[in-house]
Design a protein around this motif. Structure first.
Motif, short mmCIF file in Angstrom:
data_model
loop_
_atom_site.label_atom_id
_atom_site.label_comp_id
_atom_site.label_asym_id
_atom_site.label_seq_id
_atom_site.Cartn_x
_atom_site.Cartn_y
_atom_site.Cartn_z
N VAL A 188 0.82 -1.25 -0.12
CA VAL A 188 0.06 -0.06 0.30
C VAL A 188 0.72 1.32 0.12
O VAL A 188 0.37 2.29 -0.35
CB VAL A 188 -1.11 -0.02 1.10
CG1 VAL A 188 -2.17 -0.75 0.94
CG2 VAL A 188 -0.36 -0.24 2.37
N ASP A 189 2.14 1.18 0.15
CA ASP A 189 3.03 2.51 0.03
C ASP A 189 4.18 1.83 -1.06
O ASP A 189 5.00 2.56 -1.18
CB ASP A 189 3.65 2.53 1.18
CG ASP A 189 4.59 1.59 1.95
OD1 ASP A 189 4.61 0.39 1.32
OD2 ASP A 189 5.12 2.18 2.93
N GLY A 190 3.86 0.98 -1.73
CA GLY A 190 4.90 0.67 -2.83
C GLY A 190 5.18 1.87 -3.90
O GLY A 190 6.04 1.70 -4.27
N ALA A 191 4.15 2.72 -4.00
CA ALA A 191 4.38 3.73 -5.18
C ALA A 191 4.27 5.09 -4.22
O ALA A 191 3.72 5.86 -4.97
CB ALA A 191 3.35 3.73 -6.46
N ALA A 221 -1.94 2.26 -3.85
CA ALA A 221 -0.47 1.90 -3.51
C ALA A 221 0.15 3.01 -3.20
O ALA A 221 1.71 2.97 -3.15
CB ALA A 221 -0.14 1.47 -4.89
N GLY A 222 -0.28 4.06 -2.70
CA GLY A 222 0.33 5.19 -2.39
C GLY A 222 0.82 6.38 -3.38
O GLY A 222 1.26 7.24 -3.22
N HIS B 19 1.77 0.32 11.05
CA HIS B 19 1.82 0.85 9.84
C HIS B 19 0.61 1.22 9.20
O HIS B 19 -0.59 0.57 9.62
CB HIS B 19 2.94 -0.12 8.78
CG HIS B 19 4.24 -0.61 9.43
ND1 HIS B 19 4.86 0.53 9.90
CD2 HIS B 19 4.63 -1.66 9.39
CE1 HIS B 19 6.12 -0.19 10.33
NE2 HIS B 19 5.76 -1.55 9.85
N ASN B 20 0.45 1.85 8.16
CA ASN B 20 -0.88 2.28 7.44
C ASN B 20 -1.92 2.68 8.32
O ASN B 20 -2.99 2.23 8.22
CB ASN B 20 -1.18 1.17 6.39
CG ASN B 20 0.26 0.56 5.77
OD1 ASN B 20 0.61 1.21 4.84
ND2 ASN B 20 0.57 -0.82 5.93
N ASN B 67 3.70 4.97 6.31
CA ASN B 67 2.53 5.45 5.28
C ASN B 67 1.43 5.67 6.34
O ASN B 67 0.26 5.56 6.15
CB ASN B 67 2.20 4.14 4.72
CG ASN B 67 1.24 4.22 3.53
OD1 ASN B 67 1.13 5.65 2.87
ND2 ASN B 67 0.47 3.43 3.06
N PHE B 68 1.50 6.55 7.41
CA PHE B 68 1.02 7.12 8.18
C PHE B 68 -0.11 8.17 7.57
O PHE B 68 0.33 8.89 6.80
CB PHE B 68 1.40 7.86 9.37
CG PHE B 68 0.37 8.22 10.54
CD1 PHE B 68 0.17 7.55 11.51
CD2 PHE B 68 -0.36 9.51 10.34
CE1 PHE B 68 -0.76 8.07 12.67
CE2 PHE B 68 -1.09 9.79 11.27
CZ PHE B 68 -1.20 9.18 12.37
N GLY B 69 -1.65 7.81 7.64
CA GLY B 69 -2.54 8.87 7.03
C GLY B 69 -3.02 8.49 5.60
O GLY B 69 -3.41 9.32 4.96
N CYS B 70 -2.67 7.14 5.41
CA CYS B 70 -2.96 6.68 3.85
C CYS B 70 -4.36 6.81 3.81
O CYS B 70 -5.33 6.47 4.74
CB CYS B 70 -2.58 5.31 3.45
SG CYS B 70 -3.06 3.99 4.57
#
Ligand code: SF4
Lengths: 419, 168
Positions: A188-191, A221-222, B19-20, B67-70
């Motif tokens: 989910v943060d891969g991009a 994916a961010g 995370h996330n 990825n805080f705040g996604c």
């Protein structure tokens, strides 16, 4: 050195010949969007800064889609404020009532976004319009107020990641399965902060509906934006609906990418993202024991005609399982009308589905299908975070329309061939 | 600017281990018809910690992982955090829309990997301008805030910046 399509669009809007990743630019925008949740905050800021008018009443768009038809007094009040603002400032496009559809399906359909555009929207899924070869990205209400007033925005030029997709698609597999597969692969943060560029023969073979569904989930994916090469299908889609002239940009051969992925789509089957992250992706076959209480087919990801067509094909002559609520939400009035005309509604009603007017509704746990504690849904939406569709102890599984429809019949997660 | 506050760590009870932390957790969608910061604050972090707004003290600091705040672009998220008196979130990385929103709304963010170093409830000292974080076990340097952001903050945030621009 060459530029990517994203860099080219940003450069042109910043009045420059060349931009590179990391650079901060001040760019002209072609459209600023806000909805019934984010516009109220934007309008508060608008008053606070003492702005008198918007930069261009044709280029500020409001779509009152999240809680429509208004679910309570508060949301009705919010819409009233936006309506009054629109009247006062001569906003040409404020969609509500019978004109209203889910913003990211509606704007392209109405020709309000065209290839080469730079669009900002106070909604994270604004990245959907990348399917048209435009740069579009989500922001908060305050940034969008800035855009609404000045017609400009500051942006950091993102690095680009390329997804080269080749191979032949398996039966039932759509863009949704590809993007779930990608998010499962990169996370989910891969991009994070990056532009996701989709290319290759397998992408050319995809319908525009599937491309929108892929671009839509770039944020999952961010990504800052998702973007596609303009081809005959894009131009055919824009023809007759584009409200402004368009420009086609293409990535240079020597453009530079942070990373290039090669994906063979023939290896991708039907995918499902398990709670509570869009990256918890599994093959549908691994989940066939998971019972469901609700199936939602709709949203800005998969509420388009292609999705309803697949749903109708699977539901034809079948019945939704006794204890399951199957909610079908055509994303816009036009899609609703086409589904009606093509006889899908008869199929849905006979199967025992609920047909909802175009709205975001259950996608964000707003209304029209909120989950109770302990309930579980499969949905063609884009997020399965904790509490996304209702109670914090309810669960959402994400899939394409084929799996959601088959699961509605079976009462558990199912492959369409089983249904 | 120096801050001192108690640490709240988030997300260790979900499968992503800190995370996330997404915006549906920070402020669930059912409250989004509200714009009043006070009401939003009362539901901050509700899905993970329904009592959070009651337990938190002014000046406390939230610490997160990647990825805080996604998730969504809702500005209600930084507004809800600020409304209960939290001036700063420290996380390993932030989702980009949340990052912009927080600064636009006057909530400070620092990128640093302290999630495993600090304990829940411990008091830490943070120099926001230099990014130096002093915890019980270590002194950690946060990633510098990008120069453009610093300029924006020096202008008093985007709203003040725009206001000035309109007055000129
Ligand atoms: S359908 Fe869902 S994801 Fe799309 S705009 Fe509406 S709430 Fe957001």
């Amino acid at each position: 050195m060459g530029m990517t399509i994203t860099e080219k669009i940003l450069a042109v809007h910043a009045g420059k010949d060349f931009v590179e990743p990391g650079e901060i630019i001040d760019a002209r925008i072609d459209l600023a969007l806000a909805n019934d949740i984010t516009a109220p905050l934007s309008l508060e800021e608008f008053d606070k800064v003492g702005a008198k008018k918007v930069f261009d009443p044709e280029k500020v768009v409001f779509v009152l889609d999240h809680f429509t038809p208004n679910k309570d007094i508060l949301s009705a009040g919010n819409c009233k404020k936006i309506r009054e603002f629109s009247k006062k400032h001569g906003i040409r496009y404020c969609f509500e009532g019978g004109e209203c559809g889910i913003e990211h399906a509606l704007l392209p359909e109405q020709g309000l976004v065209v290839p080469g555009d730079l669009v900002i929207g106070a909604d994270s899924h604004t990245c959907t319009y990348g399917a048209l070869g435009a740069f579009s990205t989500g922001m908060g209400s305050t940034d969008v107020t800035y855009g609404m007033v000045t017609g400009r925005i500051w942006l950091k030029v993102p690095e680009s990641i390329k997804f080269n997709c080749s191979g032949k698609w398996q039966k039932w597999v759509t863009g949704k399965d590809l993007i779930l597969n990608i998010i499962g692969m990169i996370g989910v943060d891969g991009a994070l902060y990056a532009a996701m560029e989709f290319e290759g023969g397998a992408i050319s073979a995809l319908s525009m509906d599937s491309r929108f569904s892929i671009a839509n989930m770039a944020i999952e994916a961010g990504g800052k934006n998702g973007i596609f090469k303009v081809d005959e299908k894009t131009l055919a889609y824009v023809k007759g609906r584009g409200k402004r002239p368009y420009t086609v940009y293409e990535s240079d051969k020597d453009a530079s990418y942070m990373k290039v992925y090669e994906i063979d789509v023939s290896k991708i089957g039907l995918k499902v993202a398990c709670p509570s992250l869009p990256s918890n992706v599994k093959d549908v076959g691994e989940l066939e024991h998971i019972e469901i209480d609700q199936s939602v087919i709709g949203s800005c990801t998969n509420g388009r005609i292609e999705d309803l067509e697949i749903t109708a094909e699977i539901l034809k002559g079948k019945k939704v399982a006794k204890h399951v609520r199957c909610i079908i939400i055509p994303a816009t009035p036009t899609i609703y009308g086409e589904a009606l005309k093509r006889g899908f509604f008869g199929i849905f009603l006979e199967a025992g589905c609920i047909i909802s007017p175009p709205t975001c509704g259950p996608c964000l746990g707003g209304h029209m299908g909120v989950l109770a504690k302990g309930e579980r849904a499969i949905a063609t939406t884009n997020r399965n975070f904790i509490g996304r569709m209702g109670h914090s102890e309810s669960e959402v599984y994400l899939s394409g329309a084929a799996v959601a429809a088959a699961s509605a019949i079976k009462g558990r997660i199912a492959h369409p061939e089983e249904a | 600017m120096k801050l001192k506050g108690r640490v709240w760590k988030f997300g260790h009870n979900i499968d992503t281990d800190g995370h996330n932390i997404d915006t549906d957790i920070i402020i669930p969608a059912q409250y989004l018809a509200h714009t009043d910061p006070k009401v939003l604050g009362e539901h901050c972090m509700e899905p993970l910690h329904p009592e959070f707004h009651k337990k938190v003290k002014k000046g406390d600091i939230i610490v997160g992982g990647l990825n805080f705040g996604c998730g969504s672009s809702r500005e209600h998220a930084p507004i809800a955090i600020s409304a209960i008196g939290i001036p700063l979130v420290i996380a390993k990385t932030f989702a980009r829309i949340f990052y912009r929103n927080a600064f636009n709304k006057g909530l400070a963010l620092l990128e640093a990997d302290i999630d495993d170093v600090v304990e829940e409830g411990e008091e830490i000292e943070v120099d926001i301008s230099s990014g130096v974080i002093t915890c019980k076990k270590a002194v950690i340097q946060a990633k510098p805030i990008p120069p453009f952001m610093v300029e924006l903050i020096n202008h008093g945030g985007l709203v003040k910046y725009l206001k000035k621009k309109l007055e000129e």
